[in-house]
Design an enzyme around this catalytic site. Structure first.
Site, PDB file in Angstrom:
ATOM      1  N   GLY B  41       0.834  -1.197   0.000  1.00 31.63           N
ATOM      2  CA  GLY B  41       0.000   0.000   0.000  1.00 31.63           C
ATOM      3  C   GLY B  41       0.869   1.248   0.000  1.00 31.63           C
ATOM      4  N   GLY B  43      -0.701   4.470  -0.017  1.00 32.04           N
ATOM      5  CA  GLY B  43      -1.538   5.613   0.327  1.00 32.04           C
ATOM      6  C   GLY B  43      -0.817   6.433   1.389  1.00 32.04           C
ATOM      7  N   ALA B  45      -0.771   6.166   4.575  1.00 26.07           N
ATOM      8  CA  ALA B  45      -0.134   5.351   5.613  1.00 26.07           C
ATOM      9  C   ALA B  45       1.085   4.626   5.037  1.00 26.07           C
ATOM     10  CB  ALA B  45      -1.135   4.355   6.184  1.00 26.07           C
ATOM     11  N   SER B 285     -17.602  16.726   0.206  1.00 26.48           N
ATOM     12  CA  SER B 285     -16.866  16.810   1.472  1.00 26.48           C
ATOM     13  C   SER B 285     -17.690  17.364   2.633  1.00 26.48           C
ATOM     14  CB  SER B 285     -15.655  17.706   1.292  1.00 26.48           C
ATOM     15  OG  SER B 285     -15.109  18.042   2.530  1.00 26.48           O
ATOM     16  N   ARG B 338     -20.884  12.451  11.720  1.00 26.70           N
ATOM     17  CA  ARG B 338     -21.443  11.849  10.515  1.00 26.70           C
ATOM     18  C   ARG B 338     -22.544  10.835  10.778  1.00 26.70           C
ATOM     19  NH1 ARG B 338     -15.667  11.208   7.369  1.00 26.70           N
ATOM     20  NH2 ARG B 338     -15.480  13.432   7.008  1.00 26.70           N
ATOM     21  N   HIS B 430     -18.585   5.022   3.263  1.00 26.09           N
ATOM     22  CA  HIS B 430     -17.460   5.904   3.036  1.00 26.09           C
ATOM     23  C   HIS B 430     -16.158   5.406   3.650  1.00 26.09           C
ATOM     24  CE1 HIS B 430     -15.298   9.619   2.602  1.00 26.09           C
ATOM     25  NE2 HIS B 430     -15.149   9.747   3.899  1.00 26.09           N
ATOM     26  N   GLU B 454      -6.125   3.050   7.291  1.00 27.91           N
ATOM     27  CA  GLU B 454      -7.511   2.573   7.380  1.00 27.91           C
ATOM     28  C   GLU B 454      -7.563   1.049   7.537  1.00 27.91           C
ATOM     29  OE1 GLU B 454     -10.101   4.305   4.418  1.00 27.91           O
ATOM     30  OE2 GLU B 454     -11.774   3.015   4.984  1.00 27.91           O
ATOM     31  N   ARG B 464     -15.707   7.582  13.055  1.00 28.29           N
ATOM     32  CA  ARG B 464     -14.554   8.447  12.860  1.00 28.29           C
ATOM     33  C   ARG B 464     -14.999   9.882  12.626  1.00 28.29           C
ATOM     34  NH1 ARG B 464     -12.115  10.653   8.562  1.00 28.29           N
ATOM     35  NH2 ARG B 464     -13.072   9.371   6.956  1.00 28.29           N
ATOM     36  N   LEU B 470      -6.866  11.085   7.536  1.00 25.72           N
ATOM     37  CA  LEU B 470      -5.594  11.539   6.969  1.00 25.72           C
ATOM     38  C   LEU B 470      -4.591  11.709   8.097  1.00 25.72           C
ATOM     39  CD1 LEU B 470      -6.857  14.126   4.320  1.00 25.72           C
ATOM     40  CD2 LEU B 470      -6.485  11.676   4.088  1.00 25.72           C
TER      41      LEU B 470
HETATM   42  C1  LIG Z   1     -13.920  10.425  -1.246  1.00 27.64           C
HETATM   43  C2  LIG Z   1     -13.214  10.369   0.064  1.00 27.64           C
HETATM   44  C3  LIG Z   1     -12.877  11.539   0.734  1.00 27.64           C
HETATM   45  C4  LIG Z   1     -12.215  11.493   1.946  1.00 27.64           C
HETATM   46  N1  LIG Z   1     -11.909  12.673   2.574  1.00 27.64           N
HETATM   47  C5  LIG Z   1     -11.232  12.643   3.744  1.00 27.64           C
HETATM   48  C6  LIG Z   1     -10.857  13.857   4.391  1.00 27.64           C
HETATM   49  O1  LIG Z   1     -11.133  14.954   3.922  1.00 27.64           O
HETATM   50  N2  LIG Z   1     -10.169  13.776   5.552  1.00 27.64           N
HETATM   51  C7  LIG Z   1      -9.827  12.579   6.091  1.00 27.64           C
HETATM   52  O2  LIG Z   1      -9.176  12.570   7.130  1.00 27.64           O
HETATM   53  N3  LIG Z   1     -10.165  11.425   5.497  1.00 27.64           N
HETATM   54  C8  LIG Z   1     -10.855  11.419   4.337  1.00 27.64           C
HETATM   55  N4  LIG Z   1     -11.193  10.233   3.740  1.00 27.64           N
HETATM   56  C9  LIG Z   1     -10.694   8.980   4.279  1.00 27.64           C
HETATM   57  C10 LIG Z   1      -9.246   8.791   3.892  1.00 27.64           C
HETATM   58  O3  LIG Z   1      -9.037   9.267   2.585  1.00 27.64           O
HETATM   59  C11 LIG Z   1      -8.811   7.328   3.895  1.00 27.64           C
HETATM   60  O4  LIG Z   1      -9.222   6.704   5.052  1.00 27.64           O
HETATM   61  C12 LIG Z   1      -7.290   7.249   3.857  1.00 27.64           C
HETATM   62  O5  LIG Z   1      -6.792   8.002   2.793  1.00 27.64           O
HETATM   63  C13 LIG Z   1      -6.811   5.815   3.741  1.00 27.64           C
HETATM   64  O6  LIG Z   1      -5.410   5.830   3.558  1.00 27.64           O
HETATM   65  P1  LIG Z   1      -4.585   4.501   3.598  1.00 27.64           P
HETATM   66  O7  LIG Z   1      -3.176   4.905   3.390  1.00 27.64           O
HETATM   67  O8  LIG Z   1      -4.897   3.738   4.807  1.00 27.64           O
HETATM   68  O9  LIG Z   1      -5.104   3.613   2.372  1.00 27.64           O
HETATM   69  P2  LIG Z   1      -5.343   3.944   0.819  1.00 27.64           P
HETATM   70  O10 LIG Z   1      -5.029   5.332   0.471  1.00 27.64           O
HETATM   71  O11 LIG Z   1      -6.675   3.408   0.502  1.00 27.64           O
HETATM   72  O12 LIG Z   1      -4.249   3.082   0.099  1.00 27.64           O
HETATM   73  C14 LIG Z   1      -4.330   1.713  -0.050  1.00 27.64           C
HETATM   74  C15 LIG Z   1      -3.122   1.251  -0.789  1.00 27.64           C
HETATM   75  O13 LIG Z   1      -3.067  -0.161  -0.717  1.00 27.64           O
HETATM   76  C16 LIG Z   1      -2.836  -0.696  -1.991  1.00 27.64           C
HETATM   77  N5  LIG Z   1      -3.414  -2.034  -1.995  1.00 27.64           N
HETATM   78  C17 LIG Z   1      -4.641  -2.429  -1.579  1.00 27.64           C
HETATM   79  N6  LIG Z   1      -4.769  -3.745  -1.687  1.00 27.64           N
HETATM   80  C18 LIG Z   1      -3.608  -4.218  -2.170  1.00 27.64           C
HETATM   81  C19 LIG Z   1      -3.128  -5.510  -2.494  1.00 27.64           C
HETATM   82  N7  LIG Z   1      -3.838  -6.599  -2.304  1.00 27.64           N
HETATM   83  N8  LIG Z   1      -1.886  -5.599  -2.996  1.00 27.64           N
HETATM   84  C20 LIG Z   1      -1.099  -4.508  -3.194  1.00 27.64           C
HETATM   85  N9  LIG Z   1      -1.508  -3.280  -2.878  1.00 27.64           N
HETATM   86  C21 LIG Z   1      -2.741  -3.130  -2.377  1.00 27.64           C
HETATM   87  C22 LIG Z   1      -3.424   0.283  -2.942  1.00 27.64           C
HETATM   88  O14 LIG Z   1      -2.819   0.140  -4.197  1.00 27.64           O
HETATM   89  C23 LIG Z   1      -3.078   1.591  -2.261  1.00 27.64           C
HETATM   90  O15 LIG Z   1      -1.768   1.969  -2.605  1.00 27.64           O
HETATM   91  C24 LIG Z   1     -11.876  10.259   2.525  1.00 27.64           C
HETATM   92  C25 LIG Z   1     -12.215   9.086   1.863  1.00 27.64           C
HETATM   93  C26 LIG Z   1     -12.909   9.132   0.669  1.00 27.64           C
HETATM   94  C27 LIG Z   1     -13.345   7.849   0.055  1.00 27.64           C
END
Ligand SMILES: Cc1cc2nc3c(=O)[nH]c(=O)nc-3n(C[C@H](O)[C@H](O)[C@H](O)COP(=O)(O)OP(=O)(O)OC[C@H]3O[C@@H](n4cnc5c(N)ncnc54)[C@H](O)[C@@H]3O)c2cc1C
Ligand code: SF4
Ligand code: FES
Lengths: 248, 667
Positions: B41, B43, B45, B285, B338, B430, B454, B464, B470
């Site tokens: 991942g 993202g 994190a 948002s 929410r 969401h 997440e 949440r 973020l």
């Molecule tokens: C539309 C929207 C708006 C949002 N707005 C906000 C906001 O304003 N403020 C806030 O705090 N939060 C917000 N959130 C929530 C927040 O964006 C997410 O919870 C957060 O970005 C998740 O980050 P992450 O790094 O955990 O995972 P993600 O960003 O989901 O990244 C997951 C990663 O894992 C990889 N991956 C997944 N499965 C596999 C696999 N099997 N093999 C290899 N790679 C894999 C993907 O390729 C990706 O790189 C929002 C969410 C959405 C949907």
């Protein structure tokens, strides 16, 4: 709506591709362009054919995954939208739509409508960052005030989604708009000044190495860019480059 | 039942993290060079963790399924990121952020984790600004803030409606710096299909190159899962199309406990469903609730007329509108959390006051905000006697500046101009608060397997607060995990490279191949989407905003049946050894079909209402959630079973020493 689709099919990078024609029915104006392709694919799967491969993920215009050349235009006929934000209400019953991958030497086709855009990553790796450590011993954020105007311009430049439409739109397949957007973001911020010279040199060198063409100022990139990245960025990068090379 | 060890450090809340950092073992820089870490991942994190681990000197391999790390789903986050900076001088502090988060989560999160989150939050902003993240600023050049739901201070930093994009590009740039130095090797268009355990420890993964179809073995001394949330179990959600539970679920199958699967966030302000063709839902948002007022018509006749297209919302007089959030929750008004806002919208629509064709939409109206800002701006511009039109134009500019991209997105999808007619919104899936169970060190129940962002369950309890995901993702990745993982890796400095030709890797690869072959060999009756949509309907109807025992039981049965049907009859065209989007989807949906049943089981087991989990049997006479602290003040951590309804429950008791547990009230 009933439509005729002419779609580029290509099994893999080495295979020879060709346009193939499909008929599709029952398309509604509220559908997005990619949802229309979903309908086509569901149809193909049910008929035992191999569905069309295309890149997509967020489907809201921000991840930069989607990348289709629709009727000859990157991201289709609408302005300031990506393919995933294009809606079928922009088309009419009976239309013929041609769908091809983004075309550029630096973006080889992987399969069907998917191209390899890793050249963009390599340009960023060459210098698209500020060399600060991430382990947290930085100074307080508000000790670096930034003029609101510059901050807003830096933000605008930073909204580039790396989709590659600028390259696909350009007759020279130049990546100047993409590269200059990143260079501009940092050039406009005090944090970016320290490495300004190396950054622009390294990124431009990598851009040339990847086989992108030269910029001849036709401006097609700006017109097709879904994020409205402005040509001013190219001018700014040229200034940065000039001053870097005369300094260096 | 076994007790889970959360490994929370001793001592006063305020000192735990500092003390822990001082106590844990470190790996010296020379030894870090001999240690490999896999991060699944990229993202917020995963990207931030990978960059920091590489900077510390570890050899990092990253994996993501998109063609570039920059496209991870975090890119789509809109509204902002919280931090207890107290730049506005409105009384914010680490304690207040901690308190708001625990209360917002309806007292179902771990105090120590949340406090640490609040403690490092300010550092995140410093870090991001140093990286060149262009946050919004005021005219004086300093950082601007906005408010989000469930809090009474302004602590949200933002970059228009593209905060996630700017933060992720920051983390991506930090990754790029390490890629350029050869410290990160990035495997894009790769999907993790299994976790490999050697002697009970996580020692690698099996991944598929999504372009060539090749199955690959990758070993490491530790594996970090930062693979995002599982909202797509509902088919329709605001998540990216590819968001999935596979990586987490594979770890779960290998022994990592899965916590609180039923805690899902249904976000109140999304664009309503328009038809059966719909492939995903789009968020508007929460920041819009700073300035938008939510309402439905007061009279049912008006709602009916609006639905029939005979009446326009702008024609309805002030006194004929029901600003139901302001009416029910005067203290927080449109900025209630929410879960509360979503249920209130459902309540009005169920009662017949919905305003679109399907009856499942309410208004989000910016008229008053536009006029309010317009008056202010007129004065700033020296116009002391502006006409209504001038006020409107000034105000529109301000709103455009704040939310321009969201308004544009809305207009493109709905084909209506939200500056002149109110937006229509409805709740949609969401975010998932549940996820892999982790201890204070973010380690799962498998030694050497960590979970961040997440994908873990750690900080948000049963609900949440906005702009906190973020914050948590970056806190985990930049500031928590790089420390805590060192303690574990310090025992590995003499281990040497982990070989990939061991029987454990052989077996894991064989399992993966068998599973894929089985997926390709279904009878071919129905497409993957057919099953995914069916699963989504069951989840939305029976495990959605309001749940009850009878329907949850039905959901479990229906999902089990659907799963059996899927494995027998799914149709996956194309081949194993090429790009194959249908095969990718099939693998993900197979896991959702197990998770869905566990989700329903978890919801059925939790005989109370808390946060996003609302059980109809447990509510106050006014329809508010009724928690049961005496019996349910615990984290449900599930141990895997092939038959999800037989999964074994382990409880982590939650204790609150620094916060008085109260009924959550936003009145
Ligand atoms: C539309 C929207 C708006 C949002 N707005 C906000 C906001 O304003 N403020 C806030 O705090 N939060 C917000 N959130 C929530 C927040 O964006 C997410 O919870 C957060 O970005 C998740 O980050 P992450 O790094 O955990 O995972 P993600 O960003 O989901 O990244 C997951 C990663 O894992 C990889 N991956 C997944 N499965 C596999 C696999 N099997 N093999 C290899 N790679 C894999 C993907 O390729 C990706 O790189 C929002 C969410 C959405 C949907
Ligand atoms: S400059 Fe515009 S067209 Fe080019 S990659 Fe960026 S967003 Fe896409
Ligand atoms: S799918 Fe993300 S921009 Fe189109």
């Amino acid at each position: 709506m009933k439509l005729t689709l002419k779609i580029w099919r290509q099994e893999n990078a080495k295979a020879k591709g060709a346009m193939k024609t499909y008929q599709i029915d029952g398309i509604e104006g509220d559908m997005s362009f990619l949802e229309m392709l979903d309908v086509l694919n569901e149809d193909l799967i049910n008929k035992g054919e191999v569905p069309v491969e295309f890149d997509h993920d967020c489907r809201e215009g921000i991840c930069g995954s989607c990348s289709l050349q629709i009727n000859g235009e990157p991201h289709g006929p609408d302005r300031l939208v990506t393919t995933c934000q294009l809606h079928m209400r922009k088309f009419n019953d009976g239309d013929t739509i041609t769908i091809e991958p983004f075309r550029a030497t630096a973006f080889p086709v992987i399969t069907d409508l998917i191209v390899d855009r890793t050249a963009f990553d390599r340009i960023q790796q060459a210098g698209g960052y500020i060399s600060v450590n991430t382990s947290g011993n930085t100074i307080d954020a508000n000790s670096i005030p930034v003029n609101k105007h510059d901050a807003d311009d830096a933000f605008s430049a930073a909204t580039c989604i790396g989709c590659g439409a600028c390259v696909a739109a350009c007759k020279n397949a130049s990546a100047m708009l993409f590269t200059s957007a990143k260079v501009s973001q940092y050039a406009l911020l005090p944090q970016g000044q320290v490495e300004a010279v190396e950054r622009v040199e390294n990124m431009v060198r990598q851009m040339d190495l990847e086989g992108f063409g030269n910029c001849t100022n036709t401006g097609a990139c700006e017109i097709e860019c879904p994020k409205g990245i402005s040509l001013e960025n190219i001018a700014r990068m040229n200034r940065e480059y000039l001053s870097a090379t005369t300094k260096g | 039942m076994s007790e889970l060890k959360s490994n929370i450090p001793e001592g006063p809340l305020k000192d735990k993290w500092t003390k822990h950092k001082n106590d844990i073992n470190l790996v010296n820089p020379a030894n870090k060079r001999n240690i490999d870490v896999i991060v699944v991942g990229t993202g917020l994190a995963g990207g931030s963790a990978a960059a920091t681990l590489a900077e510390l000197g570890y050899n990092v391999k990253t994996f993501c399924y998109q063609d570039s790390p920059r496209r991870a789903h975090s890119i789509a986050a809109q509204g902002g990121i919280n931090a207890a900076k107290n730049y506005q001088g409105d009384g914010d502090s680490n304690y207040r952020l901690f308190y708001d988060t625990v209360k917002g989560g309806d007292y179902r999160s771990r105090e120590a984790n949340v406090y640490r989150l609040a403690e490092v939050s300010a550092n995140i902003i410093d870090q991001c600004v140093a990286q060149g993240v262009p946050f919004a600023r005021e005219y004086g050049g300093l950082l601007d803030n906005r408010s989000f739901g469930g809090v009474l201070v302004s602590r949200t930093f933002y970059a228009k409606g593209q905060t996630g994009q700017q933060l992720l590009l920051g983390a991506y740039s930090a990754m790029n710096r390490q890629i350029n130095r050869g410290k990160i090797e990035a495997f894009n268009r790769h999907e993790m299909l299994d976790l490999v355990l050697v002697d009970g420890k996580a020692r690698g993964i099996i991944a598929r190159d999504l372009v060539t179809g090749e199955i690959e073995r990758h070993s490491a001394h530790a594996v970090v899962l930062a693979s995002g949330g599982y909202g797509n179990v509902f088919f329709l959600s605001t998540n990216a199309m590819g968001s999935n539970v596979m990586a987490a679920w594979r770890a779960h199958r290998r022994g990592a406990y899965f916590a609180n699967p039923c805690y899902t966030q249904i976000h109140p302000t999304c664009i309503p469903v328009s038809g059966d063709h719909q492939s995903k839902l789009t968020l508007m948002s929460e920041s819009l609730r700073n300035d938008g007022r939510i309402w439905v018509p007061k009279k049912k006749e008006d709602a009916e007329a609006i639905r029939a297209g005979k009446l326009k919302p702008t024609d309805l007089k002030e006194e004929d509108r029901d600003y139901y959030l302001e009416r029910r929750y005067p203290a927080f008004g449109n900025l209630v959390p929410r879960d509360v806002a979503s249920r209130a919208a459902k309540e009005r629509c169920d009662a017949g006051f919905g305003v679109n064709k399907t009856g499942e939409a309410v208004y989000l109206d910016f008229k008053s905000a536009i006029m309010r800002y317009g008056k202010e701006e007129a004065l700033i511009h020296g116009n002391h006697n502006p006409s209504d039109k001038e006020i409107y134009d000034y105000g529109k500019k301000v709103v455009e500046n704040k939310y321009g991209n969201l308004f544009q997105m809305y207009e493109k999808i709905v084909d209506e101009d939200p500056y002149t007619t109110p937006m229509m919104i409805y709740p949609a899936v969401h975010y998932t608060m549940g996820g892999l169970w982790v201890d204070y060190n973010l380690q799962t129940t498998i030694p050497g397997c960590y979970a961040a962002g997440e994908a873990n369950f750690s900080d948000h309890g049963a609900n949440r607060l906005g702009a906190s995901a973020l914050m948590q993702g970056l806190a985990d990745g930049y500031f928590v995990l790089p420390y805590t993982i060192g303690d574990y890796l310090s025992k590995d400095i003499r281990t040497g490279k982990i070989p990939t030709d061991s029987p454990e890797f052989d077996q894991a690869e064989k399992d993966v191949r068998d599973r894929m072959t089985k997926l390709m060999n279904g009878s071919g009756k129905h497409s993957v989407d057919y099953y995914h949509k069916k699963l989504g309907k069951i989840m939305w109807n029976k495990c959605g905003m309001a749940r009850n025992a009878k329907e949850l039981q039905e959901a479990m049965d229906e999902i089990a049946e659907l799963r059996a049907d899927f494995w027998e009859n799914v149709k996956v065209p194309g081949s194993l050894d090429s790009k194959n989007a249908e095969l990718e989807k099939a693998g993900r949906v197979a896991d959702f079909l197990e998770l869905g049943e566990l989700f329903a089981k978890d919801a059925l087991t939790r005989n109370e209402s808390c946060g996003g989990h609302f059980r109809e049997e447990y509510q106050t006479p006014e329809g508010e959630a009724l928690r049961d602290d005496e019996n349910f003040s615990f984290v449900s951590a599930w141990e895997y079973n092939d038959n999800p309804r037989e999964a074994k429950l382990h409880k982590e008791q939650l204790t609150f020493e620094n916060i008085e547990v109260k009924t959550r009230s936003y009145k």
